[in-house]
Design a protein around this motif. Sequence first.
Motif, short mmCIF file in Angstrom:
data_model
loop_
_atom_site.label_atom_id
_atom_site.label_comp_id
_atom_site.label_asym_id
_atom_site.label_seq_id
_atom_site.Cartn_x
_atom_site.Cartn_y
_atom_site.Cartn_z
N ARG A 147 -10.46 -22.98 -26.15
CA ARG A 147 -9.04 -22.78 -25.89
C ARG A 147 -8.35 -21.88 -26.92
O ARG A 147 -7.29 -21.37 -26.68
N GLY A 148 -8.95 -21.76 -28.09
CA GLY A 148 -8.31 -20.95 -29.12
C GLY A 148 -9.10 -21.00 -30.41
O GLY A 148 -10.20 -21.55 -30.46
N ASN A 149 -8.52 -20.41 -31.43
CA ASN A 149 -9.18 -20.34 -32.73
C ASN A 149 -8.43 -21.12 -33.80
O ASN A 149 -8.39 -20.73 -34.96
N GLY A 150 -7.84 -22.23 -33.40
CA GLY A 150 -7.18 -23.10 -34.37
C GLY A 150 -8.13 -24.17 -34.83
O GLY A 150 -9.12 -24.49 -34.16
N VAL A 151 -7.85 -24.75 -35.99
CA VAL A 151 -8.74 -25.79 -36.51
C VAL A 151 -8.78 -27.00 -35.58
O VAL A 151 -9.77 -27.73 -35.56
N GLY A 152 -7.74 -27.20 -34.79
CA GLY A 152 -7.73 -28.29 -33.83
C GLY A 152 -8.66 -28.07 -32.65
O GLY A 152 -8.84 -28.96 -31.82
N ASP A 153 -9.24 -26.87 -32.57
CA ASP A 153 -10.18 -26.55 -31.49
C ASP A 153 -11.64 -26.77 -31.88
O ASP A 153 -12.53 -26.59 -31.06
N ILE A 192 -16.40 -33.52 -33.74
CA ILE A 192 -15.01 -33.55 -34.18
C ILE A 192 -14.10 -33.76 -32.97
O ILE A 192 -14.25 -33.07 -31.96
N LYS A 193 -13.15 -34.67 -33.10
CA LYS A 193 -12.16 -34.88 -32.03
C LYS A 193 -11.15 -33.74 -32.09
O LYS A 193 -10.36 -33.64 -33.02
N ALA A 194 -11.22 -32.88 -31.10
CA ALA A 194 -10.30 -31.74 -31.02
C ALA A 194 -8.92 -32.21 -30.59
O ALA A 194 -8.76 -33.29 -30.01
N THR A 195 -7.91 -31.39 -30.86
CA THR A 195 -6.55 -31.73 -30.45
C THR A 195 -6.27 -31.29 -29.03
O THR A 195 -5.26 -31.69 -28.45
N ARG A 196 -7.16 -30.45 -28.48
CA ARG A 196 -7.01 -30.00 -27.10
C ARG A 196 -8.31 -30.26 -26.34
O ARG A 196 -9.37 -30.40 -26.94
N LEU A 209 -14.32 -38.85 -28.01
CA LEU A 209 -13.31 -39.91 -28.09
C LEU A 209 -13.32 -40.67 -29.41
O LEU A 209 -12.28 -40.90 -30.01
N GLY A 210 -14.47 -41.07 -29.89
CA GLY A 210 -14.54 -41.84 -31.13
C GLY A 210 -14.79 -41.00 -32.36
O GLY A 210 -14.96 -41.54 -33.46
N ALA A 211 -14.83 -39.69 -32.20
CA ALA A 211 -15.14 -38.80 -33.33
C ALA A 211 -13.93 -38.65 -34.25
O ALA A 211 -12.79 -38.78 -33.81
#
Length: 183
Positions: A25-31, A53-57, A75-77
């Motif tokens: 979805r993108g190049n953010g750390v949440g991805d 890693i549990k991504a934000t998106r 989910l549990g990451a």
Amino acid sequence: MRNTGKNLLQFVPDFTVIDLEMTGRGNGVGDITEISGIRYRNYEPVERFTKLIKATRKVLPFVVEMTGISDEMLLGAPRIEAVIKDFVEFLGNDIILGHNVDFDLGMVDKAYREVHGKGLNHNHIDTLRISRLLNDDSENHKLETLCKYFDVVRLLGHRGIEDCEQTAQVYIKMRDKYNLLAG
């Protein structure tokens, strides 16, 4: 990306190879969905680090198909914020190796900056860059293509630890090719 270490063009026996997987979805750390590394000493693996890693998106469907990493698996990451310090400590002061390493190392640097307010300064080696200079007879310089070119087994691609293993093997095969050509 911001890492200010030197981009080296050489073969060294001691390094840590890294690879990240993303949501698409993108190049953010949440991805970031997976962060992996393997430490090598004298061209032999000695230690591994890998975490989902549990991504934000949400992970895009084509990425699920390509990597096998689904939102359900995450989910549990932990979030990247809980893992990045341990990963950077794992890297130590090693030279970082990767295929298109500027992206992966840049994401690690960005995540570490966001969480801890300071960046990285690792020298790094890009197998993509070496391949473009050394393998002018290769159809392209994708990791998958280079694995075929050098007869490196690729049972699974686009997963962190497997891509680390394959990148290191390709790097070692390129060193061998270079040494043969250099005579």
